[in-house]
Design a protein around this motif. Structure first.
Motif, PDB file in Angstrom:
ATOM      1  N   ALA A 199     -65.885  -7.263  14.293  1.00  0.00           N
ATOM      2  CA  ALA A 199     -66.276  -8.264  15.295  1.00  0.00           C
ATOM      3  C   ALA A 199     -67.549  -7.819  16.012  1.00  0.00           C
ATOM      4  CB  ALA A 199     -65.142  -8.480  16.290  1.00  0.00           C
ATOM      5  N   ALA A 200     -67.663  -6.515  16.309  1.00  0.00           N
ATOM      6  CA  ALA A 200     -68.856  -6.005  16.984  1.00  0.00           C
ATOM      7  C   ALA A 200     -70.085  -6.170  16.083  1.00  0.00           C
ATOM      8  CB  ALA A 200     -68.660  -4.536  17.363  1.00  0.00           C
ATOM      9  N   GLN A 201     -69.926  -5.864  14.805  1.00  0.00           N
ATOM     10  CA  GLN A 201     -71.050  -6.026  13.862  1.00  0.00           C
ATOM     11  C   GLN A 201     -71.456  -7.484  13.758  1.00  0.00           C
ATOM     12  OE1 GLN A 201     -73.111  -4.100  12.522  1.00  0.00           O
ATOM     13  NE2 GLN A 201     -72.187  -2.075  12.789  1.00  0.00           N
ATOM     14  N   ASP A 202     -70.459  -8.373  13.628  1.00  0.00           N
ATOM     15  CA  ASP A 202     -70.754  -9.800  13.436  1.00  0.00           C
ATOM     16  C   ASP A 202     -71.464 -10.398  14.645  1.00  0.00           C
ATOM     17  OD1 ASP A 202     -69.616  -9.696  11.009  1.00  0.00           O
ATOM     18  OD2 ASP A 202     -67.817 -10.862  11.491  1.00  0.00           O
ATOM     19  N   VAL A 229     -68.956  -0.188  17.978  1.00  0.00           N
ATOM     20  CA  VAL A 229     -68.347   0.313  19.212  1.00  0.00           C
ATOM     21  C   VAL A 229     -68.206   1.821  19.089  1.00  0.00           C
ATOM     22  CG1 VAL A 229     -66.281   0.256  20.665  1.00  0.00           C
ATOM     23  CG2 VAL A 229     -67.088  -1.844  19.578  1.00  0.00           C
ATOM     24  N   THR A 230     -68.681   2.545  20.111  1.00  0.00           N
ATOM     25  CA  THR A 230     -68.528   3.998  20.080  1.00  0.00           C
ATOM     26  C   THR A 230     -67.450   4.458  21.063  1.00  0.00           C
ATOM     27  OG1 THR A 230     -70.329   4.147  21.670  1.00  0.00           O
ATOM     28  CG2 THR A 230     -70.885   4.517  19.349  1.00  0.00           C
ATOM     29  N   GLU A 231     -67.163   3.614  22.055  1.00  0.00           N
ATOM     30  CA  GLU A 231     -66.185   4.047  23.051  1.00  0.00           C
ATOM     31  C   GLU A 231     -65.424   2.838  23.601  1.00  0.00           C
ATOM     32  OE1 GLU A 231     -66.376   7.544  26.240  1.00  0.00           O
ATOM     33  OE2 GLU A 231     -67.557   5.808  26.867  1.00  0.00           O
ATOM     34  N   ILE A 232     -64.127   3.020  23.739  1.00  0.00           N
ATOM     35  CA  ILE A 232     -63.270   1.973  24.300  1.00  0.00           C
ATOM     36  C   ILE A 232     -63.013   2.320  25.766  1.00  0.00           C
ATOM     37  CG2 ILE A 232     -60.938   0.991  24.218  1.00  0.00           C
ATOM     38  CD1 ILE A 232     -61.113   1.523  21.112  1.00  0.00           C
ATOM     39  N   LEU A 233     -63.357   1.393  26.657  1.00  0.00           N
ATOM     40  CA  LEU A 233     -63.085   1.587  28.093  1.00  0.00           C
ATOM     41  C   LEU A 233     -61.695   1.016  28.372  1.00  0.00           C
ATOM     42  CD1 LEU A 233     -66.542   0.243  29.364  1.00  0.00           C
ATOM     43  CD2 LEU A 233     -65.976   2.535  28.498  1.00  0.00           C
ATOM     44  N   HIS A 234     -60.941   1.688  29.215  1.00  0.00           N
ATOM     45  CA  HIS A 234     -59.533   1.279  29.363  1.00  0.00           C
ATOM     46  C   HIS A 234     -58.988   1.679  30.721  1.00  0.00           C
ATOM     47  CE1 HIS A 234     -58.089   5.427  28.967  1.00  0.00           C
ATOM     48  NE2 HIS A 234     -59.187   5.575  28.249  1.00  0.00           N
ATOM     49  N   TYR A 235     -57.842   1.100  31.056  1.00  0.00           N
ATOM     50  CA  TYR A 235     -57.126   1.457  32.279  1.00  0.00           C
ATOM     51  C   TYR A 235     -55.853   2.251  31.954  1.00  0.00           C
ATOM     52  CZ  TYR A 235     -60.065  -2.159  34.462  1.00  0.00           C
ATOM     53  OH  TYR A 235     -61.127  -2.917  34.912  1.00  0.00           O
ATOM     54  N   GLY A 236     -55.744   2.745  30.738  1.00  0.00           N
ATOM     55  CA  GLY A 236     -54.622   3.614  30.410  1.00  0.00           C
ATOM     56  C   GLY A 236     -53.476   2.930  29.670  1.00  0.00           C
ATOM     57  N   THR A 237     -52.490   3.743  29.379  1.00  0.00           N
ATOM     58  CA  THR A 237     -51.345   3.290  28.569  1.00  0.00           C
ATOM     59  C   THR A 237     -50.050   3.350  29.393  1.00  0.00           C
ATOM     60  OG1 THR A 237     -51.241   5.559  27.727  1.00  0.00           O
ATOM     61  CG2 THR A 237     -52.283   3.908  26.298  1.00  0.00           C
ATOM     62  N   ASP A 252     -54.327  -1.098  28.312  1.00  0.00           N
ATOM     63  CA  ASP A 252     -55.190  -2.104  28.946  1.00  0.00           C
ATOM     64  C   ASP A 252     -56.638  -1.725  28.649  1.00  0.00           C
ATOM     65  OD1 ASP A 252     -53.055  -3.517  29.975  1.00  0.00           O
ATOM     66  OD2 ASP A 252     -53.084  -2.484  31.913  1.00  0.00           O
ATOM     67  N   VAL A 253     -57.313  -2.560  27.860  1.00  0.00           N
ATOM     68  CA  VAL A 253     -58.690  -2.288  27.438  1.00  0.00           C
ATOM     69  C   VAL A 253     -59.639  -3.127  28.293  1.00  0.00           C
ATOM     70  CG1 VAL A 253     -60.316  -2.538  25.521  1.00  0.00           C
ATOM     71  CG2 VAL A 253     -58.004  -1.700  25.082  1.00  0.00           C
ATOM     72  N   SER A 254     -60.574  -2.458  28.966  1.00  0.00           N
ATOM     73  CA  SER A 254     -61.437  -3.196  29.902  1.00  0.00           C
ATOM     74  C   SER A 254     -62.832  -3.453  29.347  1.00  0.00           C
ATOM     75  CB  SER A 254     -61.548  -2.412  31.213  1.00  0.00           C
ATOM     76  OG  SER A 254     -62.095  -1.135  30.956  1.00  0.00           O
ATOM     77  N   GLY A 255     -63.233  -2.751  28.290  1.00  0.00           N
ATOM     78  CA  GLY A 255     -64.573  -2.996  27.756  1.00  0.00           C
ATOM     79  C   GLY A 255     -64.895  -2.077  26.586  1.00  0.00           C
ATOM     80  N   PHE A 256     -66.144  -2.204  26.132  1.00  0.00           N
ATOM     81  CA  PHE A 256     -66.556  -1.489  24.918  1.00  0.00           C
ATOM     82  C   PHE A 256     -67.994  -1.002  25.076  1.00  0.00           C
ATOM     83  CE2 PHE A 256     -63.683  -5.006  24.106  1.00  0.00           C
ATOM     84  CZ  PHE A 256     -62.638  -4.388  23.427  1.00  0.00           C
ATOM     85  N   ARG A 257     -68.197   0.278  24.818  1.00  0.00           N
ATOM     86  CA  ARG A 257     -69.563   0.819  24.817  1.00  0.00           C
ATOM     87  C   ARG A 257     -70.055   0.786  23.374  1.00  0.00           C
ATOM     88  NH1 ARG A 257     -71.655   3.601  28.787  1.00  0.00           N
ATOM     89  NH2 ARG A 257     -69.614   4.256  29.570  1.00  0.00           N
ATOM     90  N   LEU A 258     -71.293   0.290  23.185  1.00  0.00           N
ATOM     91  CA  LEU A 258     -71.835   0.139  21.833  1.00  0.00           C
ATOM     92  C   LEU A 258     -72.804   1.280  21.505  1.00  0.00           C
ATOM     93  CD1 LEU A 258     -72.658  -3.703  21.878  1.00  0.00           C
ATOM     94  CD2 LEU A 258     -70.522  -2.571  21.228  1.00  0.00           C
ATOM     95  N   ASP A 309     -75.768   1.031  20.558  1.00  0.00           N
ATOM     96  CA  ASP A 309     -77.124   0.771  21.066  1.00  0.00           C
ATOM     97  C   ASP A 309     -77.204   0.895  22.594  1.00  0.00           C
ATOM     98  OD1 ASP A 309     -75.954  -1.523  22.061  1.00  0.00           O
ATOM     99  OD2 ASP A 309     -76.896  -2.869  20.620  1.00  0.00           O
ATOM    100  N   GLY A 310     -76.117   1.345  23.219  1.00  0.00           N
ATOM    101  CA  GLY A 310     -76.140   1.602  24.660  1.00  0.00           C
ATOM    102  C   GLY A 310     -75.557   0.478  25.512  1.00  0.00           C
ATOM    103  N   ARG A 311     -75.440  -0.720  24.944  1.00  0.00           N
ATOM    104  CA  ARG A 311     -74.893  -1.822  25.736  1.00  0.00           C
ATOM    105  C   ARG A 311     -73.414  -1.571  26.041  1.00  0.00           C
ATOM    106  NH1 ARG A 311     -75.862  -7.062  22.254  1.00  0.00           N
ATOM    107  NH2 ARG A 311     -76.028  -5.514  20.597  1.00  0.00           N
ATOM    108  N   VAL A 312     -72.963  -2.144  27.158  1.00  0.00           N
ATOM    109  CA  VAL A 312     -71.537  -2.109  27.494  1.00  0.00           C
ATOM    110  C   VAL A 312     -71.072  -3.557  27.644  1.00  0.00           C
ATOM    111  CG1 VAL A 312     -69.826  -1.460  29.229  1.00  0.00           C
ATOM    112  CG2 VAL A 312     -71.651   0.148  28.625  1.00  0.00           C
ATOM    113  N   ILE A 313     -70.060  -3.927  26.877  1.00  0.00           N
ATOM    114  CA  ILE A 313     -69.487  -5.277  26.970  1.00  0.00           C
ATOM    115  C   ILE A 313     -68.173  -5.143  27.728  1.00  0.00           C
ATOM    116  CG2 ILE A 313     -68.653  -7.282  25.673  1.00  0.00           C
ATOM    117  CD1 ILE A 313     -71.618  -6.673  25.130  1.00  0.00           C
ATOM    118  N   GLU A 314     -68.062  -5.856  28.844  1.00  0.00           N
ATOM    119  CA  GLU A 314     -66.813  -5.777  29.614  1.00  0.00           C
ATOM    120  C   GLU A 314     -66.025  -7.061  29.442  1.00  0.00           C
ATOM    121  OE1 GLU A 314     -68.641  -4.689  33.406  1.00  0.00           O
ATOM    122  OE2 GLU A 314     -67.744  -2.702  33.134  1.00  0.00           O
TER     123      GLU A 314
END
Ligand SMILES: [Zn+2]
Length: 274
Positions: free
Chosen positions: A168-171, A177-185, A209-215, A217-222
């Motif tokens: 989905a990130a590629q498309d 995605v290099t990092e998954i941002l989250h609020y824990g398990t 709970d996943v709050s966003g994604f670091r790409l 290329d440096g972008r962060v999608i929340e």
């Protein structure tokens, strides 16, 4: 030509009538089966259908048998098997009740993890089945790294990263995605932190709970970009939709205000996708 008189007709000269020929036996109509077809046709058709069915089933079984173990309906989850197939979610869900099979599946993957001991929470509802701590997966998890995750949740995340998140990130974003941002398990609480009511899947370490994604290329999608429009929204919406193929519970901003900033992904018993 000599006239021929029919039965019981008197000839003009008063001849006695000719003896009527014996009645020919009436031809019996063919016996018919329940469908109204002649019985022989019905038996032939049914035998043909049975034969074709037997060949069909044989061919299907042969096809299934030729599949790799991880793609057979009765096979075990193979977390390295590329692609989603008909039984991916069935195999992942089967791991929930089978700690040994689940840990074996994780062992067979490239995920680095340690086994967590039993829960020390005093509340009986707050315990996990085969808890693990994810140390390194194919995608990083932002600090603080997730607390304990149930083995089935960890296994499903591993497949989800590769098969759903990255495509989905590629498309939509043309990056990975290099990092998954989250609020824990794990969190020993009831649904929405209420004082009473059902226990959350987080209480069993069975949700993240996943709050966003670091790409890359440096972008962060929340997840708060849900309504921002453009590629970020399209990416988030696809992730929410397709995640339902693997997780049993997927809740996002469309569900309620409490989820406006994160995706709740769980491996509980309730199927929900909103
Ligand atoms: Zn949650």
């Amino acid at each position: 030509m000599k006239p021929v008189y029919g039965p019981f007709q008197r000839s003009p000269k008063g001849e006695t009538p000719r003896t009527p020929p014996p009645a020919r036996p009436k031809r019996q109509p063919p016996r018919r089966g329940p469908t109204g077809w002649p019985l022989w046709a019905e038996i032939t058709a049914r035998a043909g259908i049975l034969l074709l069915g037997a060949f069909g089933i044989g061919a299907i079984l042969q096809h299934i048998d030729a599949q790799p173990e991880g793609r057979k309906p009765w096979g075990q989850a193979d977390l390295e098997e590329p692609g989603l197939h008909l039984f991916t979610s069935t195999h992942l869900r089967a791991l929930r009740g089978n700690a040994d099979a689940c840990l074996a599946a994780l062992d067979g993957s490239d995920m680095q993890f340690t086994r967590a001991g039993p829960s020390t929470a005093s509340t009986p509802a707050c315990h996990w089945q085969a808890g693990v701590r994810i140390e390194q997966s194919n995608v990083g998890y932002a600090n603080p790294v997730p607390d304990v995750a149930s083995c089935a949740l960890a296994a499903t995340l591993y497949v989800w990263e590769r098969e759903i998140l990255q495509p989905a990130a590629q498309d939509h974003l043309g990056s990975e995605v290099t990092e998954i941002l989250h609020y824990g398990t794990f969190s020993c609480r009831r649904v929405n932190g209420a004082q009473s009511g059902s226990w959350s899947e987080h209480a069993g370490a069975n949700a993240i709970d996943v709050s966003g994604f670091r790409l890359a290329d440096g972008r962060v999608i929340e997840v708060t970009d849900w309504d921002a429009g453009g590629a970020a929204s399209a990416f988030l919406r696809e992730v929410r939709d397709v995640s339902c193929q693997l997780f049993t519970g997927v809740l996002g901003p469309d569900y309620n205000a409490a989820h406006h900033d994160h995706f709740h992904l769980d491996m509980g018993s309730w199927q929900i996708c909103r």
